[in-house]
Design a protein around this motif. Structure first.
Motif, PDB file in Angstrom:
ATOM      1  N   UNK A 130       0.791  -1.247   0.000  1.00 28.20           N
ATOM      2  CA  UNK A 130       0.000   0.000   0.000  1.00 28.20           C
ATOM      3  C   UNK A 130       0.820   1.292   0.000  1.00 28.20           C
ATOM      4  N   UNK A 131       2.150   1.215   0.059  1.00 27.57           N
ATOM      5  CA  UNK A 131       2.943   2.446   0.106  1.00 27.57           C
ATOM      6  C   UNK A 131       3.845   2.559   1.316  1.00 27.57           C
ATOM      7  N   UNK A 132       3.832   1.515   2.187  1.00 22.49           N
ATOM      8  CA  UNK A 132       4.797   1.585   3.290  1.00 22.49           C
ATOM      9  C   UNK A 132       5.612   0.308   3.427  1.00 22.49           C
ATOM     10  N   UNK A 133       6.881   0.493   3.814  1.00 17.89           N
ATOM     11  CA  UNK A 133       7.845  -0.611   3.809  1.00 17.89           C
ATOM     12  C   UNK A 133       7.600  -1.663   4.888  1.00 17.89           C
ATOM     13  N   UNK A 134       8.031  -2.889   4.545  1.00 21.34           N
ATOM     14  CA  UNK A 134       8.109  -3.959   5.541  1.00 21.34           C
ATOM     15  C   UNK A 134       9.312  -3.664   6.448  1.00 21.34           C
ATOM     16  N   UNK A 135       9.426  -4.384   7.566  1.00 22.16           N
ATOM     17  CA  UNK A 135      10.527  -4.143   8.524  1.00 22.16           C
ATOM     18  C   UNK A 135      11.827  -4.739   7.989  1.00 22.16           C
TER      19      UNK A 135
END
Ligand SMILES: *Cc1c(COP(=O)(O)O)cnc(C)c1O
Length: 373
Positions: A130-135
């Motif tokens: 959706x537009x945000x990174x995984x850790x």
């Protein structure tokens, strides 16, 4: 009545002029534009190399081939994604092994990865949803410890950062996509980024029928594909790339309006949360309904009647028929992913939405949710 689609691309004069220039030049494929696009894209992301391709799914296929993933191998990935990330693993004959997701971001939960690793595990395909990174710090640490390759599916998260580092720069390779609903578009299109010269050369060749370094026609080293990006797409991409930073700022502004107008309805609707280590570049705006999910179909219908398109975003991959039949998955296997899927609702989100539009959409949504629940 004003109508609000789910997504639409921003096409300005520069885009039209760039594409027209290609058409007038007569060089529609294998010209200079796709090479320029690769150079500028790599520079924007901060990798040494980039390989343009005809769509994001093709890019993921190449990334897996270049990582030597093959039949009998297992690749750890997220069930909460667009189906392409998992299908690409099947294309090379490997098995996607799902790991449930973080309830806040919907990205793969690093704490649940190790229990799924065995002697067949070869890679982690991390999706930035959706537009945000995984850790990525924890994912890279696990990958180093177990000697796994990391491929990033950054198709939804161009320009997003984790702890200040851009997505697309963590793994052996990463893939971005440019379908018209993404943050920037080339029509159909995608690109693979990497810092590895060997991955770059392999993907460049595989995307062009496996042609050898000599680039002589009909000199083919291995089974390749025609995954090339054409020059019209590259020209469109060059125009969009020049505007990308302002596109992203605009999307962040629209997301801010949604958040503030939705805050009045916190009893009915949960807004998306940006994790503290992340910057979010907003591919889509997906809320979670706090009411019984059985009402969602009716809500989507009522919203459509009011001129607002909305959609489940996304269904969990393991519950698609094909995956259930092939791997025996059933409801309950990945409860967090399933819960997010069941409650998710994507709202209209594109450049050109005005603050009053967002206010109107939120008012209609809240009224319908309250009435139906
Ligand atoms: C868009 C997307 C892709 C690639 O899609 P194409 O339509 O093939 O360009 C891959 N993974 C995710 C998560 C996506 O959202």
């Amino acid at each position: 009545m004003k109508k609000f689609p789910l997504a639409k691309p921003f096409i300005g004069k520069k885009e039209i002029d760039n594409v027209m220039a290609v058409l007038k030049s007569g060089v529609l494929s294998l010209g200079q534009r796709h090479l320029d696009f690769e150079k500028k894209f790599a520079k924007k992301v901060g990798t040494k190399y980039a390989v343009s391709v005809c769509n994001g799914t093709a890019g993921l296929h190449l990334a897996l081939l270049a990582a030597s993933i093959k039949e009998g191998d297992e690749v750890i990935t997220s069930p909460f994604s667009f189906i392409a990330s998992s299908n690409a693993i099947l294309y090379v004959g490997a098995r996607p092994v799902f790991v449930d997701v973080d309830p806040v971001t919907g990205n793969i939960d690093p704490e649940k990865i190790e229990e799924k690793i065995n002697k067949n595990t070869k890679a982690i395909l991390a999706v930035h949803i959706f537009g945000q990174p995984a850790r990525m710090d924890e994912i890279m640490k696990i990958a180093r410890e177990y000697k796994l390759k990391v491929i990033e599916d950054a198709c939804e998260s161009i320009e997003a950062t984790f702890k200040g580092q851009k997505v697309g720069t963590f793994g052996e390779s990463a893939v971005f996509a440019f379908y018209p609903n993404k943050q920037m578009t080339t029509g159909e299109g995608g690109i693979l980024t990497t810092n590895s010269l060997s991955v770059y050369e392999m993907c460049k060749s595989l995307a062009n029928q496996g042609r050898g370094d000599s680039m002589q026609w009909l000199d083919h080293k291995y089974l390749g594909y025609n995954y090339r990006m054409d020059e019209m797409s590259a020209a469109l991409g060059l125009a969009q790339l020049g505007r990308l930073s302002s596109f992203v700022r605009e999307r962040q502004k629209i997301a801010g309006w949604y958040k503030s107008y939705l805050s009045k309805y916190a009893d009915l609707i949960e807004v998306p949360v940006t994790a503290s280590d992340n910057t979010h570049t907003w591919f889509v705006y997906v809320v979670r309904l706090k009411i019984d999910p059985k009402h969602k179909g009716a809500i989507i219908k009522e919203l459509a009647k009011a001129g607002v398109v909305s959609k489940v975003y996304l269904p969990s991959i393991h519950l698609f028929d094909f995956y259930r039949k092939k791997f025996g998955y059933k409801p309950g296997d990945y409860p967090i992913s399933e819960d997010i899927s069941a409650r998710s609702l994507a709202l209209p989100f594109y450049l050109g939405l005005k603050e009053q539009d967002v206010q109107l959409i939120v008012t209609k949504l809240a009224k319908i949710v309250r009435k139906i629940s």
